[in-house]
Scaffold this active site. Structure first.
Site, short mmCIF file in Angstrom:
data_model
loop_
_atom_site.label_atom_id
_atom_site.label_comp_id
_atom_site.label_asym_id
_atom_site.label_seq_id
_atom_site.Cartn_x
_atom_site.Cartn_y
_atom_site.Cartn_z
CD GLU A 41 -2.17 -13.48 14.39
OE1 GLU A 41 -1.00 -13.79 14.05
OE2 GLU A 41 -2.89 -14.23 15.06
CG HIS A 65 -4.27 -15.78 25.76
ND1 HIS A 65 -3.17 -16.45 26.20
CD2 HIS A 65 -4.42 -16.14 24.47
CE1 HIS A 65 -2.68 -17.20 25.23
NE2 HIS A 65 -3.40 -17.03 24.16
#
Ligand SMILES: Cc1ncc(C[n+]2csc(CCOP(=O)(O)OP(=O)(O)O)c2C)c(N)n1
Ligand SMILES: Cc1ncc(C[n+]2csc(CCOP(=O)(O)OP(=O)(O)O)c2C)c(N)n1
Ligand SMILES: [Mg+2]
Ligand SMILES: [Mg+2]
Lengths: 342, 319, 319, 342
Positions: free
Chosen positions: B55, B124
């Site tokens: 990322e 998450h």
């Protein structure tokens, strides 16, 4: 074979552990159809990697630690966790390893040396190094086993950590389970070494660390390589990067969907995305669990009767785990707020 | 108009802009891995690429490509995955125009889902909106309907600034009417999802649905709630909110985040500074409990905001 | 009592705990590079180590060492450098105890400076407090005096949870009386820096000094301000703040962050929910302007909160 | 020497650029004593790295781009930026390259191909790769030069980016200026390869990318290595990692202190921290600027008179930069809010 080849009894132990993982996870997978809604979120199976997991952990001693990823069902079973508690955790029940708070992605069993699992790719790698630093300070020749995927080696945390681990000679073994895929992406699509046809263990060169590639479907080969790395770590000579080549026999995880959509495991991405059934079928033919059983039988270490007995014991054990977990109650609502702070 | 799910509407927004502007790029993990991928087929591998799980590099590459004249859209899947790259999101992308004295612009879209509270447990399921909301130079978009999902994506891509586009995972399959053809939804313009004169409810994302359900229940009790969906939280359409407060004098703010990490607190603080004299009651916030999200289903449900909780808060401020 | 600068008091806090507890570790970049380093000399290289520029690994290693029974203190220098490792700070360290159902604890201290507004320009001068304030499982400490710098550091190290310890760079050389010997300052207990009955000013870090200067000016005008320094923002001592508001009914909140990234908005939202009926005026926030920090000196000064700005806000709410 | 050795005129150009950087930065350094308070925050000098910078940029073409770190004064001067505007930026004035908003750590001059500088270690590396992707799409054989320090190669961004750059064959040259230090930490204290006595360019192996180490104090050697890498990138064959070994002749930066404390440059850390004056003095004796002048004179490329003329011209140019910058007004307060949004 090297001097530390496991003896017959130990080889049977290895096989049994492999089968336990496989059977446990088959029960996890079946839960989606047998008991819809009981497992929620995202669940990742280790089928195909059993030989690698058990071979890696077969030299584990009390005081050692292991850390892994969201794909974490196998390790604690080998280390001694109760499959009932593991299944109850995956079912979100109060008797779960983590009291239902963690779920499938976060199995933890500190009493058995399974320290913690992060669902963020690569994030657990430095945790393992930290635990290894702790072991180094304690000076009792304990080691830490750090498991992660091939894809994780493209996360900055991997490179940052391996450099420090090498520099500090941390007693840590980095076991990269290379199953050839990061979800639907093949290694060659996302890794420059893989694209160049090189083994991923070559990355160790960037950290002045030994790097070895091993057939992760052969538990004895894994055992040999990892126990050498473990011995090196225990002796204070620092970490090793082991690339263990496996093939995941299920899809990355169950389908991702909002509430209301029944979850299930789709076919492997080799088939669904790449239309490459041949690859998948070849992997199935090499399935490490029946293969290792075959080898043991062939070598006279295991009789077919003994093998059948192991199978039925393991089946019963895992059926009991399912039964237990289904009956375990949900945690009390208060417990939702209980463990944020120590 | 076509009826389509939220998730398809997002793609429609990307397609709309990729078709009209060859400088729009689309990339991220686990997309475009075969020639059959719909974006690859239409725009080719020069513009559509799969990335490793990197990322920091992905977003950093977007920053560089943007400075060099392109308009990258980065597929990040879950907002949490931006945390490993927060420097690129909050201390690189939104800084370069400023620090260069206006020499460069950094138009990029960071597309990420959030709030996926359905068994994804502790790492998450966050509602990370407020991490981005206060960063000068950054815009933050949180569509709650399929139509907005398309129109706000298109506007995000056209915007000359870095935009964090946060779609709600629980809304993925919610259907809605979506305008055909070119559709753009302006930034900084809240939507009044339901008009009402008794109380102002501000909600975002998935909680808009909760607020509307609550408003329905309350209407039966004779309490008429106005439900406002800011749609973009940076820029924030304070004007629409303040006008409603002038009318109602009563406010309930709903947020899926934990209280001290919520956008609702931003709004509460702005209201009490700018419309104190209109207020007739405390501003109540209905947020998630102050906890990591538990895995177990009943526990998870117990820590999230609910329509019943909103009703209770409204009844309190209207008492 | 010894008179010492804030920066020395922080070190004194670390020493206090390292001497009493062999499980405390101290490491980070650019420290302990020679045998002459004061911490190396006293505690040895097993416990004191220099690291590469690898914040993700540094903080991640701290998490692992903490889970394995140690109490690491990570020297990070500037809060911005945590951005490259935000996942470790906000989605790893504070989650493991919870996700493991209480099996592990993760006692660690992330020591970082912030707010260094003296020509460090766009990427090094942020006031990132609110990024951490709302994360369940994380504690956030922001000392404003030398005595607190020591006592809060010691408490941070003894705490069984991950703590973000944010020291203010502009206060580095501010001297103060610091208790000799064991000194611990409790978390969640605000300090009333000046008592007063007309208006409540809440300020943190470097802005506490601005608030006190403003209070002095205002006193001469007959306005008596109570100046509250929360000292820890997670946990936040709302009680002390609310008691003051009950008494004064008027509130000005000061924060060096930009408004929508401020802790002052957290406090404003809590006050308007819990003490609306005590309020006699709008709650005003005095924050930084909504901008990346400019390099040029007069510009930098122009975008930061000032004592004059606080005075103006107080006069407004007291009018 | 290779076929693309710069001709005499070009060698004089290289020397002149090296001297311009050195002289400009001497004026920056002197500002702390001559005009206290005029430079604030943190300033980093490139003295010792001039040969590396100029050698790397000597093949730069219109359309190419360069990105660097906070240690960024040298590059734009070589690329054509006006030293007046560069100095005015460092003084925080309205005529600065970035209108006084960026300062010393963030020099940017897009018109001359200097795209942006991050003050966060490693953060600029992916920016360069992104610009290289843009160049690849445009397909005009443009390249991007990415400069960063040895310490930065321990930041995850480095590893993540080099893998992608290699995989995508981006037209990018990664120039690691290895000055042996990350602030007060030596490479061997923080880099596993360095600790093992290996060159840092070996890290390229983890990315299936060529890696070369070059003497960064020799501008012609750097020119040779970097122009080969540039040619490779222009031809579409992908990136190269160049480790350019230099020695920084000043401390990491000026002292770090709150307002009120006058800023200055301390002595180099080799002396202040490690008590190793010998190391520092050896580096001073190898100072690339006088050394290259000596070589040019020795080779008959430069006469002493010509050298003196260059010196006085450069002195005048940089004196003018200081004079200009001191007279340039501060930006208007409104401009502080002007460039947050496009
Ligand atoms: C930082 C981050 N990015 C993305 C993801 C989403 N994600 C979860 S698992 C996974 C694939 C990981 O691949 P690999 O490391 O090879 O492990 P495997 O799943 O194959 O065992 C991805 C991309 C994540 N969890 N964290
Ligand atoms: C992520 C991050 N961590 C720490 C710092 C503080 N810092 C600024 S420069 C520097 C040293 C960098 O060393 P190197 O990459 O070798 O470059 P050099 O300064 O030697 O040119 C450090 C640690 C930073 N700016 N960013
Ligand atoms: Mg994999
Ligand atoms: Mg260096």
């Amino acid at each position: 074979m090297s001097v530390n080849t496991p003896n017959a009894e130990r080889q049977i132990w290895i096989y049994t552990q492999m089968l336990r993982i496989r059977t446990f996870e088959e029960r996890v997978k079946r839960t989606f159809t047998d008991h819809p809604g009981v497992i929620r979120g995202h669940t990742h199976l280790a089928d195909g990697a059993e030989a690698s997991i058990v071979g890696s952990l077969s030299g584990f001693k009390k005081g050692d630690a292991a850390l892994a990823t969201y794909r974490c069902h196998g390790y604690p079973l080998v280390l001694g966790s109760d499959p009932k508690a593991a299944m109850a955790e995956i079912y979100g029940r109060v008797d779960g390893l983590c009291k239902g708070l963690g779920g499938s992605m976060h199995l933890t069993d500190v009493a058995h040396g399974f320290l913690g699992t992060s669902g963020i790719v690569g994030a657990g790698i430095p945790h393992a190094a930290g635990a290894a630093w702790a072991a180094q300070i304690r000076g009792k020749e304990e080691v830490v086993l750090c498991f992660f995927g091939d894809g994780a080696s493209k996360q900055g945390a991997f490179a940052e950590t391996l450099n420090i681990a090498s520099l500090w000679k941390l007693p840590c073994v980095f076991v990269m389970e290379n199953n050839g895929y990061n979800v639907v992406t093949t290694s060659a699509q996302e890794d420059a070494n893989a694209a160049a046809g090189e083994p991923l263990s070559i990355k160790a060169k960037a950290f002045a660390m030994p790097g070895v590639t091993v057939d992760g479907t052969d538990p004895l080969a894994v055992h040999a390589v990892v126990s050498e790395a473990v011995a090196r770590a225990r002796a204070g000579h620092g970490p090793t990067l082991v690339e263990s080549k496996v093939y995941r026999l299920s899809a990355h995880g169950n389908i991702i969907a909002p509430p209301g959509v029944p979850l299930h495991y789709p076919e492997h991405e080799a088939i669904t995305v790449f239309g490459n059934s041949a690859e998948y079928e070849a992997a199935l033919r090499g399935d490490p669990v029946p293969r290792f059983r075959g080898i043991l039988v062939q070598n006279g270490i295991l009789t077919p009767e003994h093998a059948a007995k192991i199978t039925s014991e393991v089946d019963a054990e895992m059926q009991a785990a399912v039964d237990f977990a289904l009956k375990s109650p949900f945690p009390t609502l208060e417990s939702a707020l209980q463990y944020n702070y120590a | 108009m076509a009826n389509m799910p939220y998730i398809a509407a997002i793609d429609a927004g990307i397609h709309q802009e990729m078709r009209r502007d060859p400088s729009v790029l689309y990339f991220g993990q686990n997309l475009a891995t075969t020639e059959n991928h719909e974006f690859v087929k239409e725009y080719g591998h020069n513009r559509v690429r799969v990335t490793p799980i990197s990322e920091t590099a992905e977003i950093g590459i977007a920053v560089g490509a943007a400075m060099a004249g392109f308009r990258p859209v980065v597929e990040l899947y879950m907002a949490e995955f931006m945390l490993v790259a927060m420097d690129q999101v909050t201390n690189e992308a939104p800084r370069f125009r400023y620090m260069s004295g206006g020499q460069v612009k950094v138009p990029l879209v960071l597309k990420a889902g959030y709030g996926f509270a359905c068994g994804w447990a502790g790492q998450h399921t966050g509602t990370l909106t407020n991490l981005f909301a206060g960063v000068p130079g950054l815009k933050v978009v949180i569509p709650s309907t399929a139509a907005d999902a398309k129109g706000l994506m298109a506007t995000s891509i056209r915007d000359d600034n870095p935009v964090v586009y946060l779609h709600h995972y629980l809304l993925t399959l919610e259907h809605g009417e979506v305008p055909d053809g070119e559709h753009l939804v302006p930034f900084g313009k809240a939507a009044i999802r339901r008009a009402g004169g008794d109380v102002t409810i501000v909600a975002t994302g998935w909680t808009v649905g909760l607020a509307l359900a609550a408003a329905e229940t309350l209407a039966a009790e004779g309490i008429h709630a106005e439900v406002i969906d800011p749609r973009t939280i940076a820029p924030l359409d304070l004007e629409t909110i303040l006008s409603s407060v002038e009318k109602t004098g009563r406010v309930v703010l709903v947020d899926q985040a934990t209280r001290h990490a919520s956008v609702s607190q931003i709004i509460a603080a702005d209201i009490v500074e700018h419309r104190f004299s209109s207020l007739k009651a405390p501003i109540l916030q209905v947020t998630a409990a102050n906890t990591t999200i538990p895995y177990s289903e009943p526990l998870e449900a117990s820590v999230l905001p609910t329509a019943a909780g909103i009703c209770a808060a409204v009844r309190k401020v209207c008492a």
